[in-house]
Design a protein around this motif. Structure first.
Motif, short mmCIF file in Angstrom:
data_model
loop_
_atom_site.label_atom_id
_atom_site.label_comp_id
_atom_site.label_asym_id
_atom_site.label_seq_id
_atom_site.Cartn_x
_atom_site.Cartn_y
_atom_site.Cartn_z
N THR A 1 0.82 -1.23 0.00
CA THR A 1 0.00 0.00 0.00
C THR A 1 0.85 1.27 0.00
N GLY A 2 2.08 1.16 0.45
CA GLY A 2 2.94 2.34 0.50
C GLY A 2 2.57 3.33 1.59
N MET A 3 1.75 2.92 2.54
CA MET A 3 1.36 3.83 3.63
C MET A 3 2.55 4.22 4.49
N ARG A 4 2.49 5.40 5.04
CA ARG A 4 3.43 5.79 6.10
C ARG A 4 3.10 4.95 7.33
N THR B 1 -3.09 10.16 11.40
CA THR B 1 -1.74 9.63 11.56
C THR B 1 -1.28 9.73 13.01
N GLU B 2 -0.34 8.90 13.38
CA GLU B 2 0.27 9.00 14.71
C GLU B 2 1.30 10.13 14.70
N VAL B 3 1.29 10.94 15.75
CA VAL B 3 2.25 12.05 15.86
C VAL B 3 3.00 11.97 17.18
N HIS B 4 4.19 12.53 17.17
CA HIS B 4 5.04 12.58 18.36
C HIS B 4 5.44 14.02 18.61
N ILE C 1 10.34 0.90 3.19
CA ILE C 1 9.35 0.05 2.52
C ILE C 1 8.47 0.93 1.64
N ARG C 2 8.13 2.09 2.15
CA ARG C 2 7.32 3.05 1.38
C ARG C 2 8.06 3.45 0.10
#
Length: 427
Positions: free
Chosen positions: A253-256, A282-285, A372-373
């Motif tokens: 899928t190429g997702m982040r 999305t997950e953020v830090h 991988i992306r």
């Protein structure tokens, strides 16, 4: 009231005339006005204070923290026997900053306003704070000056010194440039400096030799090779857990990885022969400072995509549909997210750890999830998928981004040799 002189309507419309009239006729007492203005100003200074004020019974004193960029922690403990005295000290601190601030004071005010009005995200705020600590150490000469004393020459030497000290590339120099632009534009608006920062940068001459040239990483470091992908695929399928299948899903899928960890069941739309994944969060830090002044890291799901182009519906192939169906079987009653273990969302580090263990078991060089992306983007372009569709699947607004930063040759040396042989066969 009968003794008060008459005033014309035209005079009343003039605010300055009204004020003069009120003062001359003892209707308005200037001392009272000044005191009220001072009270309001003091209240505003106390509102600016972002640390709690508390009473320590053991010390029998009122306490708080005061921001102090020159200290190691960025703040210092202050204490007074009376709360009124502590508040007076806080007011004097902020009044001094407002009247004659240093570069760190202007930076924090500029950053606070940008974040308050939603111009930057919490992640960007944290990045700017980290860059500021890196480029503006407390013992730097420019940081010890009041901003009104900083000259164009000071700023030029500061920039060149940072480029040399930190071995900045043209790209990493942009982080420093953003901060300087923001700080001095804000200072100019407050009439704290005569430097017009846009003119300064237009006239600043930086030789290309001053920047560090970053060695380009090899294709092998940037993407997974065509001979490695089948091995990884088989291993991930054999493990058959949510973490490992999540890694495999990125390959198709190429997702982040931040998008992967934030997926919810309703984002997946499957039929027998087709499927879509809606990427919309999305997950953020980022880091925050608590009431005691300690910085702590925060990991959370942001309810919007990384960018406008990042909000997309990824088209799935048949294998991606199979993977997702198996994921749904492994987590049939999710609490909230598609990837959960014991009711808790699997975070970025969970997938990264699974990939690292996979590479170690297969004796394959580890490359982070983002590679991988890049492998996905490379695969699509190598197989003549239309550039418009590739950019859309990747969440890029333009194919040039994909080509410049995501396309690498992941063919084996034998495959490369065959391509060269075919190309030169007519010679």
């Amino acid at each position: 009231m009968d003794n008060i002189p008459a005033v014309s309507i035209s005079s009343i419309k003039d605010g300055r005339e009204i004020l003069r009239y009120a003062i001359e006729n003892d209707i308005l007492n200037l001392d009272d006005v000044c005191q009220e203005m001072m009270k309001k100003e003091n209240i505003n200074y106390l509102k600016m204070h972002n640390h709690k004020i508390w009473f320590d019974e053991k010390a029998n004193q009122w306490m708080t923290y005061i921001d102090e960029p020159s200290s190691k922690r960025g703040f210092v403990l202050k204490r007074r026997k009376e709360k009124a005295y502590l508040e007076k000290m806080i007011i004097e601190h902020y009044r001094a900053i407002e009247e004659n601030p240093r570069i760190s004071d202007v930076f924090h005010e500029w950053l606070t306003l940008k974040f308050k009005y939603g111009e930057i995200s919490a992640q960007t705020k944290t990045r700017y704070e980290n860059d500021f600590r890196r480029f503006f150490p407390k013992d730097n000469e420019i940081c010890m000056k009041y901003i009104s004393e900083i000259t164009d020459i000071d700023l030029e030497m500061f920039i060149k010194g940072n480029i040399k000290k930190h071995k900045l590339t043209k790209k990493t120099y942009n982080g420093l440039k953003i901060l300087i632009r923001g700080i001095f534009r804000h200072a100019r608006k407050k009439k704290l400096t005569d430097i017009v920062i846009s003119v300064f940068f237009d006239e600043l001459e930086l030789s290309k030799n001053i920047f560090t040239v970053q060695e380009k990483k090899s294709d092998e470091e940037e993407v997974y090779g065509e001979e490695e992908i089948p091995l990884i695929k088989d291993y991930l399928l054999q493990k058959d857990t949510l973490r490992y299948l999540g890694v495999l899903l990125v390959f198709v899928t190429g997702m982040r990885v931040g998008e992967l960890s934030a997926l919810k069941p309703e984002d997946v739309q499957l039929t027998e022969k087709s499927g879509l994944i809606h990427v919309c969060r999305t997950e953020v830090h980022y880091s925050v400072t608590d009431e005691s002044g300690k910085r702590k890291n925060v990991i959370k799901v942001q309810d919007f995509a990384k960018s406008e182009a990042g909000n997309r519906y990824i088209i799935l192939n048949s294998f991606a549909i199979q993977i997702l169906k198996r994921i749904q079987e492994l987590n049939p009653s999710p609490k909230e997210f598609l990837f959960e273990e014991n009711g808790e969302r699997i975070k970025i580090r969970g997938f990264s750890g699974a990939l690292r263990r996979t590479c170690k078991s297969l004796d394959i060089p580890f490359r982070p999830m983002h590679k991988i992306r890049k492998t996905y983007g490379t695969t699509l372009l190598d197989n003549q998928v239309s550039e418009t569709l590739v950019a859309y699947q990747m969440g890029h607004s333009d194919i040039s981004t994909t080509k410049k930063y995501y396309y690498r040759n992941n063919k084996t040396n034998e495959h490369k040799a065959e391509e060269i042989e075919r190309a030169l066969s007519a010679i």
